[in-house]
Design an enzyme around this catalytic site. Structure first.
Site, mmCIF file in Angstrom:
data_model
loop_
_atom_site.group_PDB
_atom_site.id
_atom_site.type_symbol
_atom_site.label_atom_id
_atom_site.label_comp_id
_atom_site.label_asym_id
_atom_site.label_seq_id
_atom_site.Cartn_x
_atom_site.Cartn_y
_atom_site.Cartn_z
ATOM 1 N N LYS A 1 -65.378 0.696 69.088
ATOM 2 C CA LYS A 1 -63.998 0.251 68.853
ATOM 3 C C LYS A 1 -63.039 1.384 69.190
ATOM 4 O O LYS A 1 -63.399 2.551 69.094
ATOM 5 C CB LYS A 1 -63.816 -0.114 67.374
ATOM 6 C CG LYS A 1 -64.421 -1.428 66.972
ATOM 7 C CD LYS A 1 -64.066 -1.755 65.524
ATOM 8 C CE LYS A 1 -64.709 -3.071 65.084
ATOM 9 N NZ LYS A 1 -64.210 -4.243 65.804
ATOM 10 N N ARG B 1 -72.295 -11.699 63.375
ATOM 11 C CA ARG B 1 -73.093 -12.906 63.586
ATOM 12 C C ARG B 1 -74.581 -12.583 63.722
ATOM 13 O O ARG B 1 -75.426 -13.396 63.408
ATOM 14 C CB ARG B 1 -72.542 -13.672 64.802
ATOM 15 C CG ARG B 1 -72.572 -12.888 66.075
ATOM 16 C CD ARG B 1 -71.631 -13.454 67.138
ATOM 17 N NE ARG B 1 -70.241 -13.012 66.941
ATOM 18 C CZ ARG B 1 -69.236 -13.379 67.721
ATOM 19 N NH1 ARG B 1 -69.420 -14.224 68.721
ATOM 20 N NH2 ARG B 1 -68.015 -12.927 67.483
HETATM 21 N N1 BES Z 1 -65.527 -6.834 61.954
HETATM 22 C C1 BES Z 1 -65.060 -7.235 63.229
HETATM 23 C C2 BES Z 1 -63.945 -8.273 63.142
HETATM 24 C C3 BES Z 1 -62.592 -7.787 62.734
HETATM 25 C C4 BES Z 1 -61.790 -7.090 63.622
HETATM 26 C C5 BES Z 1 -62.087 -8.078 61.488
HETATM 27 C C6 BES Z 1 -60.523 -6.688 63.255
HETATM 28 C C7 BES Z 1 -60.825 -7.685 61.123
HETATM 29 C C8 BES Z 1 -60.034 -6.980 62.010
HETATM 30 C C9 BES Z 1 -66.199 -7.849 64.029
HETATM 31 O O1 BES Z 1 -67.442 -7.295 63.830
HETATM 32 C C10 BES Z 1 -65.860 -7.642 65.467
HETATM 33 O O2 BES Z 1 -65.829 -6.515 65.887
HETATM 34 N N2 BES Z 1 -65.614 -8.711 66.188
HETATM 35 C C11 BES Z 1 -65.253 -8.631 67.562
HETATM 36 C C12 BES Z 1 -65.931 -9.762 68.294
HETATM 37 C C13 BES Z 1 -65.807 -9.672 69.775
HETATM 38 C C14 BES Z 1 -66.569 -8.469 70.294
HETATM 39 C C15 BES Z 1 -66.328 -10.943 70.376
HETATM 40 C C16 BES Z 1 -63.724 -8.736 67.658
HETATM 41 O O3 BES Z 1 -63.134 -9.507 66.902
HETATM 42 O O4 BES Z 1 -63.153 -8.019 68.453
HETATM 43 MN MN MN Z 2 -67.771 -5.622 65.114
#
Ligand code: BES
Ligand code: MN
Ligand code: ZN
Length: 495
Positions: free
Chosen positions: A278, A352
């Site tokens: 991230k 997931r």
């Molecule tokens: N924990 C995150 C989702 C999230 C992001 C919650 C920002 C709250 C604020 C999750 O694990 C994630 O990183 N999801 C990705 C999915 C994507 C790679 C398809 C996302 O939302 O960017």
């Molecule tokens: Mn994630």
């Protein structure tokens, strides 16, 4: 904080401040009209001078009442003289308690329980008073040297008419249980990732079950998960030095053999994204990626406190998601407990991957329904912001029950479609499923992915990415969706 219900007139209660409501037409709430002439006179003067307009949530503190035993009166505006909307009632409550965060106010008497609120009763009002007050005075001081809190409130007395005592008491019991569940969830979620690890979460679950009879716990270690074939879950924790845990809490409040409600909560104690790292800005907030798991524990705590006659299982898959030499790589293919193979196109879609094996594991409880809650997608924030949680599921009755519970508990959800057309997006050239569906409809494709593992039961998924915590100046966990789930459980046993 100590809460109690009292039927004696407001002004006979000894306390640092009495809270009463005033409408825009200068009328006081029912319990205000029973105040002595002297106090009413002072209040009338304050109102006639225009010190308060009675608009919703406007407050004015009268801090001397001559010739009376009453120390202070806080007037809180309730808007037009007609039943308040539940949201305005909560707004007024929160304004009242926030304005009483003063070093000299330790005890209050609240005369707001018998106000007319649209579609609500005394029981609901009392419950909201407890929930809103408790939420407002929460402060995370565990890791500060100075543990002083802004609020010095210790004792809240809520007045009720004699005739409504029983329902006020029930509202108090429910309010205390839910507030405790919410407080537990917030305190756990606000901890940083270096303290709140999967091992720590498991210890908290053990502690919770030790302290509450009716609650038992089992912790599955990585070796147990290997034996079960949880290749998807384990692929995420492989990239972290912290061992993963699968926490299984069981509450037996119902009859032996009655099918349980299974709650599954994402317990990702820190989500760096893995190799699909991230960006740095705001990454600290990914300590909140375990809010689903914390809320499962909080809901179980509320259920225990209310002694709900129902069986509930809480399953919390817990891991970190870190970049490491042994971490998942984009393109890796893993085999889930269900036997389905998954192509990990983005290691940041890890929630997931840990949830799918937990959903498969949930089958062994022969659940009546399964509800999972997860801070699953940033896309949910784009779609719905921070107001409702996202709701998707394979059963209309279950979804409708959750929508209704959300309205009643002021912890709303909004349903998104889970149509098969979206499943196209998860196709993989090399495995049964891809773990991401591209840039469109991210919240829906995440739920589509989970739906493959929820075929054998009635299932709903709550995406709490926008609702589990606040960002910015008031950064902190909210404890949602504990009120929603508690309401759903209450509704189940009372219908
Ligand atoms: N924990 C995150 C989702 C999230 C992001 C919650 C920002 C709250 C604020 C999750 O694990 C994630 O990183 N999801 C990705 C999915 C994507 C790679 C398809 C996302 O939302 O960017
Ligand atoms: Mn994630
Ligand atoms: Zn995550």
């Amino acid at each position: 904080m100590d809460y109690s219900i009292e039927t004696a007139p407001l002004e006979t209660l000894s306390c640092d401040c009495i809270i009463i409501g005033v409408y825009q037409d200068r009328q006081l709430v029912p319990s205000g009209t029973a105040l002595s002439d002297n106090i009413q006179h002072v209040i009338a003067k304050v109102i006639s001078r225009g010190d308060t307009s009675g608009k919703v949530a406007e407050t004015v503190l009268i801090n001397v009442i001559p010739d009376s035993g009453v120390e202070r009166v806080l007037l809180v505006g309730l808007g037009e003289n007609k039943p308040l909307s539940p949201k305005d009632f909560r707004k007024a409550l929160s304004a009242a308690v926030n304005s009483l965060k003063k070093p000299y106010i330790k005890s209050i008497a609240c005369g707001l329980a018998d106000i007319a609120v649209e579609g609500c009763n005394l029981q609901w009002n009392v419950r909201q008073i407890v929930e809103v007050f408790n939420d407002a005075v929460y402060q995370f001081t565990a890791l500060k040297s100075d543990k002083e809190t802004e609020s010095k409130l210790q004792k809240i007395t809520i007045t009720s008419p004699e005739s409504g005592l029983a329902s006020a008491q029930l509202g108090l019991t429910q309010g205390l249980a839910i507030a405790e569940g919410v407080g537990f969830t917030k305190a756990l979620a606000d901890l940083p990732g270096n303290i709140c690890t999967p091992t720590y979460l498991a210890e908290q679950a053990i502690e919770l079950s030790k302290n509450h009879s009716g609650l038992s716990v089992k912790i599955l270690e990585e070796s147990d998960m290997t034996a079960l074939g949880m290749g998807s879950f384990l692929s995420v924790s492989r990239g972290s030095r912290q061992p993963a845990k699968l926490i299984a809490l069981e509450y037996q409040g119902g009859k032996n053999g009655s099918k349980p409600v299974v709650l599954v909560g994402k317990g990702l104690t820190f989500d760096a994204g893995g190799i699909s790292l991230k960006p740095g800005a705001g990454m600290d907030e990914m300590k909140y990626d375990m809010c689903g798991g914390a809320a499962v524990m909080g809901t179980l705590l509320a259920a225990v406190k209310m002694q709900l006659p129902i069986n509930i299982v809480g399953l919390i898959p817990s891991s970190e998601n870190m970049p490491d030499g042994d971490a998942n790589k984009p393109g890796d293919i893993v085999t889930s407990m269900s036997g389905k193979t998954i192509e990990v196109l983005n290691t940041d879609a890890e929630g997931r991957l840990i949830l799918c094996d937990t959903l498969t594991y949930a089958e062994r409880y022969k659940p009546d329904v399964v509800i999972d809650l997860a801070t699953l997608t940033g896309a949910c924030l784009v779609a719905l912001g921070r107001v409702p949680s996202g709701l998707l599921g394979n059963d209309d009755d279950l979804c409708n029950a959750l929508i209704a519970a959300g309205v009643a508990a002021c912890d709303s959800v909004w349903r998104l479609p889970l149509w098969e057309e979206y499943q196209e997006l998860l196709k993989s050239n090399f495995a049964d499923l891809a773990n991401i569906g591209g840039k469109d409809a991210g919240t829906i494709t995440a739920a589509c992915f989970l739906s493959h593992f929820a075929k054998n039961f009635r299932w709903a998924h709550l995406d709490i990415a926008g609702t589990a915590w606040r960002t910015g100046q008031f950064k902190g966990a909210t404890g949602r969706p504990v009120p929603l789930l508690s309401q759903y459980l209450i509704d189940r046993v009372s219908s």
